[in-house]
Enzyme design. Structure first.
Site, PDB file in Angstrom:
ATOM      1  N   ASP A  30      -5.380  10.545   8.468  1.00  0.00           N
ATOM      2  CA  ASP A  30      -4.078  10.101   8.956  1.00  0.00           C
ATOM      3  C   ASP A  30      -3.702  10.765  10.268  1.00  0.00           C
ATOM      4  O   ASP A  30      -3.879  11.971  10.451  1.00  0.00           O
ATOM      5  CB  ASP A  30      -2.990  10.394   7.917  1.00  0.00           C
ATOM      6  CG  ASP A  30      -3.195   9.604   6.643  1.00  0.00           C
ATOM      7  OD1 ASP A  30      -3.578   8.433   6.759  1.00  0.00           O
ATOM      8  OD2 ASP A  30      -2.985  10.159   5.547  1.00  0.00           O
TER       9      ASP A  30
ATOM     10  N   TYR B 280     -11.490  -2.812   2.943  1.00  0.00           N
ATOM     11  CA  TYR B 280     -10.563  -2.391   3.996  1.00  0.00           C
ATOM     12  C   TYR B 280     -11.401  -1.985   5.201  1.00  0.00           C
ATOM     13  O   TYR B 280     -12.081  -0.975   5.174  1.00  0.00           O
ATOM     14  CB  TYR B 280      -9.734  -1.222   3.476  1.00  0.00           C
ATOM     15  CG  TYR B 280      -8.593  -0.745   4.349  1.00  0.00           C
ATOM     16  CD1 TYR B 280      -8.754  -0.505   5.704  1.00  0.00           C
ATOM     17  CD2 TYR B 280      -7.342  -0.499   3.803  1.00  0.00           C
ATOM     18  CE1 TYR B 280      -7.709  -0.059   6.496  1.00  0.00           C
ATOM     19  CE2 TYR B 280      -6.280  -0.045   4.579  1.00  0.00           C
ATOM     20  CZ  TYR B 280      -6.478   0.176   5.919  1.00  0.00           C
ATOM     21  OH  TYR B 280      -5.445   0.627   6.704  1.00  0.00           O
TER      22      TYR B 280
ATOM     23  N   GLU C  78       0.872  -1.170   0.000  1.00  0.00           N
ATOM     24  CA  GLU C  78       0.000   0.000   0.000  1.00  0.00           C
ATOM     25  C   GLU C  78       0.912   1.224   0.000  1.00  0.00           C
ATOM     26  O   GLU C  78       1.667   1.441   0.951  1.00  0.00           O
ATOM     27  CB  GLU C  78      -0.880  -0.032   1.242  1.00  0.00           C
ATOM     28  CG  GLU C  78      -2.056   0.905   1.214  1.00  0.00           C
ATOM     29  CD  GLU C  78      -2.905   0.745   2.459  1.00  0.00           C
ATOM     30  OE1 GLU C  78      -3.276   1.789   3.027  1.00  0.00           O
ATOM     31  OE2 GLU C  78      -3.169  -0.392   2.882  1.00  0.00           O
TER      32      GLU C  78
END
Length: 263
Positions: A60, A175, A49
């Site tokens: 993030d 995911y 990834e």
């Protein structure tokens, strides 16, 4: 069939779970990140990834956000990230590569141009965290028409009403974000993840890979044990931030991969 599909088919035949490793392209510089990337398959990584640096990474945590800032300050661009993939492909034609990031750099480059370049470089899939299913015509559907998997995130807040919409054009794998929050914010717990993975798998035939909050080989084993595999990002990026030698980073990746593969 993409390289991602082929990889999961192989892993199922081997009775193994997938280990996915995240690195930030260009962190701390292009040469070092490329060296790490080239070493990942040998360390047991099944899918790479690759983060696309961006100035405003809303999902993030500090570790990956700072990695993106370092990469941008070092001159990393989307064009350089694609060149990095092309260089990787000169020595590895089989390891799947998923580019993960945000839509702005892709939009600025132009969707058609980006998809053409990504396909030519050897990208297999995309995770674009700020494009919801309502915007599938923007990138998801063109990406799939170009032969790339478009991988969607499901979270603890994705309820049963929302889930069909999230899954409708997803391909490659799902995911699952193990925690509510940003990357690196908390530790994933298998006891919490297991029922959510079961809920997802009842709704899709796609593999379910769990990420966020996995920092040790033991955690990788436990989380992979209740899913089809796991993703580790911040724990790897942190080693790069500390200036650890590439060999040491890859040794740690190998330990994490061994944990996942032991599930």
């Amino acid at each position: 069939m993409t390289r991602i599909d082929d990889t999961f088919r192989r892993l199922r035949a081997e009775g193994k779970k997938a280990f996915v490793a995240y690195i930030m392209a260009g962190d701390p510089d292009l040469e070092t990140s490329l060296e790490v990337m080239k070493g990942l398959p040998g360390a047991g990584v099944d899918i790479i990834e690759l983060g696309m640096p961006f100035t405003d990474p809303m999902a993030d945590g500090p570790t990956i956000q700072t990695a993106g800032q370092r990469a941008l300050e070092g001159g990393q661009t989307l064009a350089r990230t694609l060149a990095m993939v092309r260089e990787f492909r000169r020595g590895d034609a089989s390891t799947p590569i998923v580019m993960m990031g945000y839509y702005n750099p892709i939009h600025a480059r132009g969707v058609d141009r980006f998809l053409s370049e990504a396909q030519e470089a050897g990208i297999d899939g995309l995770i674009v965290v700020d494009l919801p299913p309502e915007e599938d015509a923007e990138l998801c559907l063109p990406a799939q028409a170009a032969g790339l998997n478009f991988i969607r995130l499901a979270t603890p807040t994705t309820d049963d009403r929302r889930l069909p919409k999230v899954l409708q054009n997803t391909s490659g794998f799902v995911y699952y974000v193990s925690i509510t929050g940003i990357t690196g914010a908390a530790a994933a717990q298998a006891v919490d993840v297991a029922p959510e993975v079961a809920r997802l798998k009842a709704a899709t035939d796609l593999p379910v890979i769990v990420g966020f909050g996995i920092t040790s080989p033991e955690a990788a084993r436990d989380i992979a044990g209740v899913a089809d595999g796991c993703v580790v990002g911040s724990a790897i990026v942190k080693l790069v931030a500390e200036g650890r030698p590439v060999a040491e980073v890859l040794d740690r990746v190998a330990a994490l991969a061994a944990g996942a593969h032991a599930a």
